[in-house]
Motif scaffolding. Structure first.
Motif, PDB file in Angstrom:
ATOM      1  N   PRO A   1       0.791  -1.232   0.000  1.00 44.18           N
ATOM      2  CA  PRO A   1       0.000   0.000   0.000  1.00 44.18           C
ATOM      3  C   PRO A   1       0.822   1.280   0.000  1.00 44.18           C
ATOM      4  CG  PRO A   1       0.124  -0.867   2.218  1.00 44.18           C
ATOM      5  CD  PRO A   1       0.824  -1.859   1.338  1.00 44.18           C
ATOM      6  N   GLY A   2       2.146   1.169  -0.017  1.00 41.97           N
ATOM      7  CA  GLY A   2       2.963   2.367  -0.003  1.00 41.97           C
ATOM      8  C   GLY A   2       2.962   3.090  -1.334  1.00 41.97           C
ATOM      9  N   THR A   3       3.433   4.334  -1.313  1.00 40.17           N
ATOM     10  CA  THR A   3       3.653   5.122  -2.525  1.00 40.17           C
ATOM     11  C   THR A   3       5.004   5.801  -2.371  1.00 40.17           C
ATOM     12  OG1 THR A   3       2.730   7.236  -1.778  1.00 40.17           O
ATOM     13  CG2 THR A   3       1.171   5.588  -2.624  1.00 40.17           C
ATOM     14  N   ILE A   4       5.381   6.574  -3.346  1.00 39.45           N
ATOM     15  CA  ILE A   4       6.666   7.252  -3.303  1.00 39.45           C
ATOM     16  C   ILE A   4       6.670   8.389  -2.289  1.00 39.45           C
ATOM     17  CG2 ILE A   4       6.179   8.944  -5.116  1.00 39.45           C
ATOM     18  CD1 ILE A   4       9.464   6.947  -4.570  1.00 39.45           C
ATOM     19  N   TYR A   5       5.496   8.815  -1.821  1.00 40.15           N
ATOM     20  CA  TYR A   5       5.409   9.942  -0.892  1.00 40.15           C
ATOM     21  C   TYR A   5       5.037   9.481   0.517  1.00 40.15           C
ATOM     22  CZ  TYR A   5       5.452  12.872  -5.066  1.00 40.15           C
ATOM     23  OH  TYR A   5       5.814  13.483  -6.236  1.00 40.15           O
ATOM     24  N   LYS A   6       5.642  10.106   1.506  1.00 42.96           N
ATOM     25  CA  LYS A   6       5.279   9.849   2.894  1.00 42.96           C
ATOM     26  C   LYS A   6       3.835  10.275   3.137  1.00 42.96           C
ATOM     27  CE  LYS A   6       9.804  10.247   5.158  1.00 42.96           C
ATOM     28  NZ  LYS A   6      10.595  10.988   6.170  1.00 42.96           N
ATOM     29  N   GLY A   7       3.114   9.465   3.875  1.00 40.66           N
ATOM     30  CA  GLY A   7       1.736   9.806   4.228  1.00 40.66           C
ATOM     31  C   GLY A   7       0.706   9.397   3.206  1.00 40.66           C
ATOM     32  N   GLN A   8       1.137   9.073   2.002  1.00 36.60           N
ATOM     33  CA  GLN A   8       0.200   8.624   0.977  1.00 36.60           C
ATOM     34  C   GLN A   8       0.140   7.099   0.968  1.00 36.60           C
ATOM     35  OE1 GLN A   8       0.489  10.128  -2.988  1.00 36.60           O
ATOM     36  NE2 GLN A   8       0.781  12.243  -2.348  1.00 36.60           N
ATOM     37  N   GLN A   9      -1.059   6.570   0.913  1.00 36.28           N
ATOM     38  CA  GLN A   9      -1.268   5.128   0.882  1.00 36.28           C
ATOM     39  C   GLN A   9      -2.161   4.762  -0.293  1.00 36.28           C
ATOM     40  OE1 GLN A   9      -0.134   2.597   3.654  1.00 36.28           O
ATOM     41  NE2 GLN A   9       1.319   4.241   3.248  1.00 36.28           N
ATOM     42  N   ARG A  10      -1.945   3.571  -0.809  1.00 38.43           N
ATOM     43  CA  ARG A  10      -2.710   3.075  -1.952  1.00 38.43           C
ATOM     44  C   ARG A  10      -3.619   1.942  -1.480  1.00 38.43           C
ATOM     45  NH1 ARG A  10      -1.361   3.858  -7.335  1.00 38.43           N
ATOM     46  NH2 ARG A  10       0.633   4.688  -6.623  1.00 38.43           N
ATOM     47  N   LEU A  11      -4.887   1.999  -1.859  1.00 37.62           N
ATOM     48  CA  LEU A  11      -5.789   0.903  -1.524  1.00 37.62           C
ATOM     49  C   LEU A  11      -5.351  -0.370  -2.242  1.00 37.62           C
ATOM     50  CD1 LEU A  11      -9.384   2.473  -1.609  1.00 37.62           C
ATOM     51  CD2 LEU A  11      -8.037   1.823   0.392  1.00 37.62           C
ATOM     52  N   LEU A  12      -5.392  -1.476  -1.528  1.00 37.59           N
ATOM     53  CA  LEU A  12      -5.063  -2.764  -2.125  1.00 37.59           C
ATOM     54  C   LEU A  12      -6.289  -3.366  -2.810  1.00 37.59           C
ATOM     55  CD1 LEU A  12      -2.878  -4.283   0.737  1.00 37.59           C
ATOM     56  CD2 LEU A  12      -2.109  -3.077  -1.311  1.00 37.59           C
ATOM     57  N   SER A  13      -6.076  -4.422  -3.548  1.00 36.85           N
ATOM     58  CA  SER A  13      -7.162  -5.065  -4.297  1.00 36.85           C
ATOM     59  C   SER A  13      -8.306  -5.454  -3.371  1.00 36.85           C
ATOM     60  CB  SER A  13      -6.630  -6.326  -4.983  1.00 36.85           C
ATOM     61  OG  SER A  13      -5.522  -6.020  -5.801  1.00 36.85           O
ATOM     62  N   GLY A  14      -9.531  -5.129  -3.789  1.00 33.77           N
ATOM     63  CA  GLY A  14     -10.707  -5.503  -3.017  1.00 33.77           C
ATOM     64  C   GLY A  14     -10.847  -4.774  -1.698  1.00 33.77           C
ATOM     65  N   GLU A  15     -10.149  -3.663  -1.534  1.00 30.48           N
ATOM     66  CA  GLU A  15     -10.217  -2.903  -0.280  1.00 30.48           C
ATOM     67  C   GLU A  15     -11.161  -1.716  -0.400  1.00 30.48           C
ATOM     68  OE1 GLU A  15      -6.186  -3.317   2.412  1.00 30.48           O
ATOM     69  OE2 GLU A  15      -6.413  -1.544   1.153  1.00 30.48           O
ATOM     70  N   TYR A  16     -11.666  -1.285   0.759  1.00 34.85           N
ATOM     71  CA  TYR A  16     -12.413  -0.041   0.839  1.00 34.85           C
ATOM     72  C   TYR A  16     -11.932   0.749   2.053  1.00 34.85           C
ATOM     73  CZ  TYR A  16     -15.189  -2.035   4.657  1.00 34.85           C
ATOM     74  OH  TYR A  16     -15.582  -2.586   5.854  1.00 34.85           O
ATOM     75  N   LEU A  17     -12.185   2.025   2.024  1.00 38.93           N
ATOM     76  CA  LEU A  17     -11.809   2.943   3.101  1.00 38.93           C
ATOM     77  C   LEU A  17     -13.025   3.756   3.502  1.00 38.93           C
ATOM     78  CD1 LEU A  17      -8.789   5.395   3.163  1.00 38.93           C
ATOM     79  CD2 LEU A  17     -11.108   6.319   3.195  1.00 38.93           C
ATOM     80  N   VAL A  18     -13.212   3.944   4.804  1.00 42.00           N
ATOM     81  CA  VAL A  18     -14.236   4.848   5.314  1.00 42.00           C
ATOM     82  C   VAL A  18     -13.534   5.910   6.149  1.00 42.00           C
ATOM     83  CG1 VAL A  18     -16.314   5.114   6.697  1.00 42.00           C
ATOM     84  CG2 VAL A  18     -15.987   3.037   5.343  1.00 42.00           C
ATOM     85  N   PHE A  19     -13.692   7.155   5.758  1.00 46.21           N
ATOM     86  CA  PHE A  19     -13.084   8.295   6.470  1.00 46.21           C
ATOM     87  C   PHE A  19     -14.180   9.137   7.098  1.00 46.21           C
ATOM     88  CE2 PHE A  19     -12.153  12.834   6.408  1.00 46.21           C
ATOM     89  CZ  PHE A  19     -10.950  12.900   7.098  1.00 46.21           C
ATOM     90  N   GLN A  20     -13.993   9.495   8.368  1.00 49.79           N
ATOM     91  CA  GLN A  20     -14.944  10.379   9.034  1.00 49.79           C
ATOM     92  C   GLN A  20     -14.269  11.036  10.238  1.00 49.79           C
ATOM     93  OE1 GLN A  20     -18.676   8.598  10.298  1.00 49.79           O
ATOM     94  NE2 GLN A  20     -19.780  10.443   9.723  1.00 49.79           N
ATOM     95  N   LYS A  21     -14.341  12.357  10.285  1.00 45.98           N
ATOM     96  CA  LYS A  21     -13.811  13.143  11.406  1.00 45.98           C
ATOM     97  C   LYS A  21     -12.354  12.817  11.699  1.00 45.98           C
ATOM     98  CE  LYS A  21     -18.361  13.600  13.559  1.00 45.98           C
ATOM     99  NZ  LYS A  21     -19.201  13.320  14.748  1.00 45.98           N
ATOM    100  N   GLY A  22     -11.567  12.744  10.644  1.00 47.04           N
ATOM    101  CA  GLY A  22     -10.135  12.562  10.803  1.00 47.04           C
ATOM    102  C   GLY A  22      -9.668  11.141  11.023  1.00 47.04           C
ATOM    103  N   THR A  23     -10.575  10.197  11.077  1.00 52.38           N
ATOM    104  CA  THR A  23     -10.185   8.803  11.297  1.00 52.38           C
ATOM    105  C   THR A  23     -10.472   7.973  10.049  1.00 52.38           C
ATOM    106  OG1 THR A  23     -12.335   8.171  12.208  1.00 52.38           O
ATOM    107  CG2 THR A  23     -10.679   9.002  13.751  1.00 52.38           C
ATOM    108  N   VAL A  24      -9.688   6.918   9.892  1.00 51.93           N
ATOM    109  CA  VAL A  24      -9.803   6.056   8.714  1.00 51.93           C
ATOM    110  C   VAL A  24      -9.996   4.614   9.155  1.00 51.93           C
ATOM    111  CG1 VAL A  24      -8.461   4.992   6.856  1.00 51.93           C
ATOM    112  CG2 VAL A  24      -8.550   7.453   7.043  1.00 51.93           C
TER     113      VAL A  24
END
Length: 612
Positions: free
Chosen positions: A179-202
Motif C-alpha cells: 500500500p505504499g507510494t513514493i510519498y510519505k503519508g500517501q497510501q494506496r488501496l489494495l485489491s478488493g479494499e475499501y476505506l471509510v473516512f470520518q472526522k479525521g479517522t480512517v
C-alpha cells in the motif's frame, strides 16, 4: 485510462474549489486528454475523467458520487436500474441502506468515491484486482484522494515529501509495491479494499478476498465447457461496442484472446505484435503462427534501440512513481500501432499465468517443496552435513546442483522465492550509500512479502503462490505497466482473463489442474487443445521482454543515455557511486542481460526524478 480525484475538509469559494479540482485533474488527463466532469460542494470536490462510458457521477443533497471504470452488480434487479438511473445514483441510494455490503455485489474494474458532506463521511474502494488504483492522504482533518499521486500533491492540504523507504522498495521490487507510494503519508488501496473516512479517522476493510475451493471436483468436460463459455463472455464484455484489437505476443494467453475475439466479433481480430532484432528475444514467429491460425488482421513492429532512447523520458513521465519494468516500452509501441489504426481499445492477455499456473517458478517451487518429504532426521543429520560442508566451486556439476537445491529447498516459503532477487544478489550495502542505508529499513520488503503470503487463505502451495502473485506480479507490476503504456498512446485497455467470473472459476479449479507435477497451466492448455495451434501450446514462455542489456553493448546513443542518467543519479546520494561505476564498467561485460536489468531500474529512477 484517466482517473478520479477529490477531497473533503478544505474550505473555499465555489470558484476556488472548481479551480482546485481542475488543477488536480491536469496530471490525470495529461496524456490521453479524456473528457472530465466535476462535482463541487462547500468543503469538497470530486471529479472523474474518462472516455467511452467509463465516467459516472451523481450529486444530490450533499451526496457526491464518482466512479471511474466499468461495473455491474451481481444483483440482476440493480443491473436493470443502471439503464434508467445510472450506477452512481444506485450506489448513493444503496450505501445509505446497506453500507459497505453494497461493495461486495460490485463486479468489474473500477475505483469509486461516495462522499457525504453533511456527515463528513467518505467511502473509497477499488476493484478486486486493483486494476484502477486509488491513493489517499489525510491532512488536518481532511482527506485528499486520487488515482494518481501527481494529482494529490496539487492540493494545498498536501505538502509532498518523498519517502526514502520507497526508493529502497523500488530497487528491490522494480516498482513501489502497495500500500505504499513514493510519498510519505500517501497510501494506496489494495485489491478488493475499501476505506471509510470520518472526522479525521480512517477504517480500512476488505469487501472481497480470494476464496479457493480446493476440494471441489468437477468433470474435465464440464470444466472445459464452462471455461470456453467464460472466455467468450469475458472477451465479449471487455470489447463492448468499441473498435477493439488485441495484443499478440504468440504466447498462450494473448493467442487465446485473439482467437476468441475473432469468434465473438464474427470478423478477423486485429492483432498487434512487437519484435526485436536480438537473438533469443524475438517471438514474432509464434505471433505469426497464431495470426495465421486465427486469420487475424495482423500488424507488426520491430522496436529498435533508437525507439527505446526516444521513449524512455515519456515512459518515466506517464508513471506517477518510479517504475522499472522495461516491457512498458514494447507495450507502448504496440498500443501506438493500434491507435494509428483508429482503434479505441486493446485487449491484453495478462493474468492467465497467475490464475492458471503458468510461471516457471511455480514448477521450481514444487520441486523444492518435495524436500520437505524427507524425514527431518535424514535431512539434518545426513543430507545437509554431507552436501553443505562441501566446497561449492571444486565439486563436479551434479554435486554443485544438489548443493544448490538443498540450500534453496531448506528455506521456508515465501523467502525461497526471493533467492533470485537482484538486489539480494548484489547486497544492498554495496548498492546504496551509507547515508541512505541508515535512513531505511532493509527488512521491509521481506516483511511485506511475508505478510502478503501469510494472509492467503489456501492450503495448497500453488494457490498460495498464485494469490501472492495477484498482488506483486499483477496489481503492482504487469497491470500498471500495460495500463500506463496504453495511456501514453491514448488507448484504452482491458484484461478479459481477470474478469470477476474468470477469477471465481480459477479459484474453484483443483490445484492439480493448475500445476500437475511440473506441468504448468495443465487445465488451461488441455482445455484449449484443438483451439490453439500445437506450436503455441508447446512453446516456452517468453513475452515482450526488452533486450536492453544486449543493445547496451554496442548502441552508442543508448550507452550515452544510460551513462548520463546514472552519473546524474550519483548526485542524489541514494546509489553508491562505486556501485554505479562497477555496474557500467565490469558487470555489464560479465553478463549483459542480467546486469542490464539493474542499469534499467536505476536509469528509470533518475528519469522519474527528472520528470518531477
Amino acid at each position: 485510462m484517466s482517473g478520479l480525484c477529490g477531497w473533503i475538509g478544505h474550505d473555499g469559494t465555489a470558484v476556488e474549489n472548481r479551480q482546485l479540482i481542475e488543477q488536480m485533474l491536469k496530471p490525470i488527463v495529461r496524456f490521453d486528454s479524456s473528457n472530465a466532469q466535476t462535482l463541487i460542494g462547500a468543503r469538497a470536490g470530486l471529479a472523474v475523467a474518462a472516455n467511452n462510458n467509463g465516467m459516472h457521477l451523481y450529486q444530490k443533497a450533499g451526496i457526491l458520487v464518482g466512479l471511474w471504470g466499468h461495473v455491474k452488480f451481481q444483483d440482476a434487479s440493480l443491473n436493470q436500474l443502471i439503464r434508467t438511473e445510472g450506477v452512481a445514483k444506485i450506489l448513493a441510494d444503496n450505501w445509505q441502506v446497506k453500507g459497505e455490503k453494497i461493495l461486495a455485489g460490485l463486479v468489474g474494474e473500477f475505483s469509486l468515491c461516495i462522499l457525504n458532506e453533511d456527515s463528513g463521511e467518505v467511502v473509497l474502494a477499488v476493484d478486486r484486482m486493483g486494476t484502477r488504483s486509488l491513493v489517499y492522504q489525510i491532512s488536518r482533518e481532511g482527506l485528499v484522494f486520487s488515482s494518481s499521486t501527481d494529482s494529490i500533491i496539487q492540493h494545498p492540504l498536501i505538502q509532498p515529501e518523498i519517502d526514502p523507504q520507497s526508493f529502497f522498495n523500488y530497487v528491490y521490487f522494480h516498482m513501489v509495491p502497495g500500500p505504499g507510494t513514493i510519498y510519505k503519508g500517501q497510501q494506496r488501496l489494495l485489491s478488493g479494499e475499501y476505506l471509510v473516512f470520518q472526522k479525521g479517522t480512517v477504517k480500512i476493510g476488505q469487501y472481497w478476498k480470494a476464496n479457493f475451493s480446493e476440494m471441489e471436483s468437477c468433470s474435465f468436460a464440464e470444466l472445459k465447457q464452462d471455461f470456453h463459455d467464460l472466455l467468450r463472455s469475458s472477451v465479449r464484455e471487455a470489447a463492448g461496442n468499441q473498435s477493439v484489437g488485441a495484443y499478440l505476443s504468440g504466447g498462450t494467453d494473448s493467442s487465446t484472446i485473439a482467437g476468441v475475439l475473432g469468434e465473438v466479433s464474427n470478423e478477423p481480430a486485429r492483432t498487434y505484435s512487437i519484435g526485436f532484432e536480438a537473438r533469443g528475444y524475438d517471438e514474432m514467429e509464434y505471433a505469426r503462427i497464431a495470426a495465421r491460425h486465427f486469420a487475424t488482421q495482423h500488424h507488426e513492429y520491430y522496436v529498435t534501440p533508437d525507439d527505446v532512447v526516444a521513449a524512455i523520458p515519456h515512459i518515466a513521465a506517464v508513471f506517477d512513481q518510479p517504475f522499472g519494468n522495461a516491457s512498458a516500452i514494447p507495450a507502448f509501441y504496440c498500443a501506438r500501432m493500434a491507435k494509428a489504426d483508429g482503434l479505441d481499445k486493446l485487449l491484453g492477455g495478462d493474468g492467465g499465468d497467475e490464475l492458471f499456473g503458468g510461471n516457471v517458478r511455480y514448477a521450481k517451487q514444487y520441486l523444492f517443496s518435495l524436500y520437505e518429504y524427507f524425514p527431518p532426521m535424514l535431512r539434518e543429520k545426513i543430507i545437509e552435513p554431507l552436501f553443505l560442508k562441501m566446497a561449492g566451486g571444486i565439486n563436479p556439476l551434479p554435486i554443485r546442483k544438489v548443493r544448490s537445491y538443498i540450500e534453496q529447498a531448506r528455506l521456508p516459503m515465501p523467502a525461497r522465492m526471493e533467492t533470485y532477487n537482484l538486489l539480494g544478489r548484489y547486497g544492498y550495502q554495496k548498492v546504496f550509500t551509507p547515508e541512505f542505508s541508515a535512513s531505511i529499513n532493509s527488512e521491509q520488503p521481506c516483511i511485506l512479502i511475508n505478510d502478503t503470503y501469510r494472509q492467503v487463505h489456501a492450503s495448497s502451495l500453488i494457490n498460495r503462490m498464485l494469490a501472492f502473485d495477484w498482488k506483486f506480479t499483477l496489481t503492482d507490476n504487469d497491470l500498471p505497466k500495460v495500463i500506463k503504456a496504453c495511456e501514453l498512446a491514448q488507448m484504452e485497455v482491458a484484461f478479459p482473463l481477470i474478469s470477476n467470473e474468470m477469477i471465481d472459476f480459477s479459484a474453484r479449479l483443483e490445484p492439480r489442474l493448475k500445476l500437475k507435477g511440473t506441468r504448468l497451466r495443465y487445465f488451461f492448455k488441455e482445455a484449449l487443445r484443438g483451439f490453439l495451434p500445437d506450436e503455441i501450446l508447446a512453446k516456452q514462455k517468453h513475452g515482450f521482454g526488452l533486450p536492453f542489456g544486449i543493445w547496451l553493448q554496442d548502441h552508442k546513443p543508448l550507452q550515452d543515455l544510460a551513462a548520463d542518467s546514472l552519473i546524474d543519479l550519483k548526485l542524489r546520494n541514494i546509489i553508491s557511486p562505486e556501485f554505479i561505476d562497477k555496474l557500467l564498467s565490469q558487470h555489464l561485460n560479465e553478463h549483459a542481460s542480467y546486469h542490464g536489468t539493474m542499469v534499467w531500474v536505476l536509469m528509470m529512477l533518475e528519469h522519474w526524478h527528472k520528470q518531477r
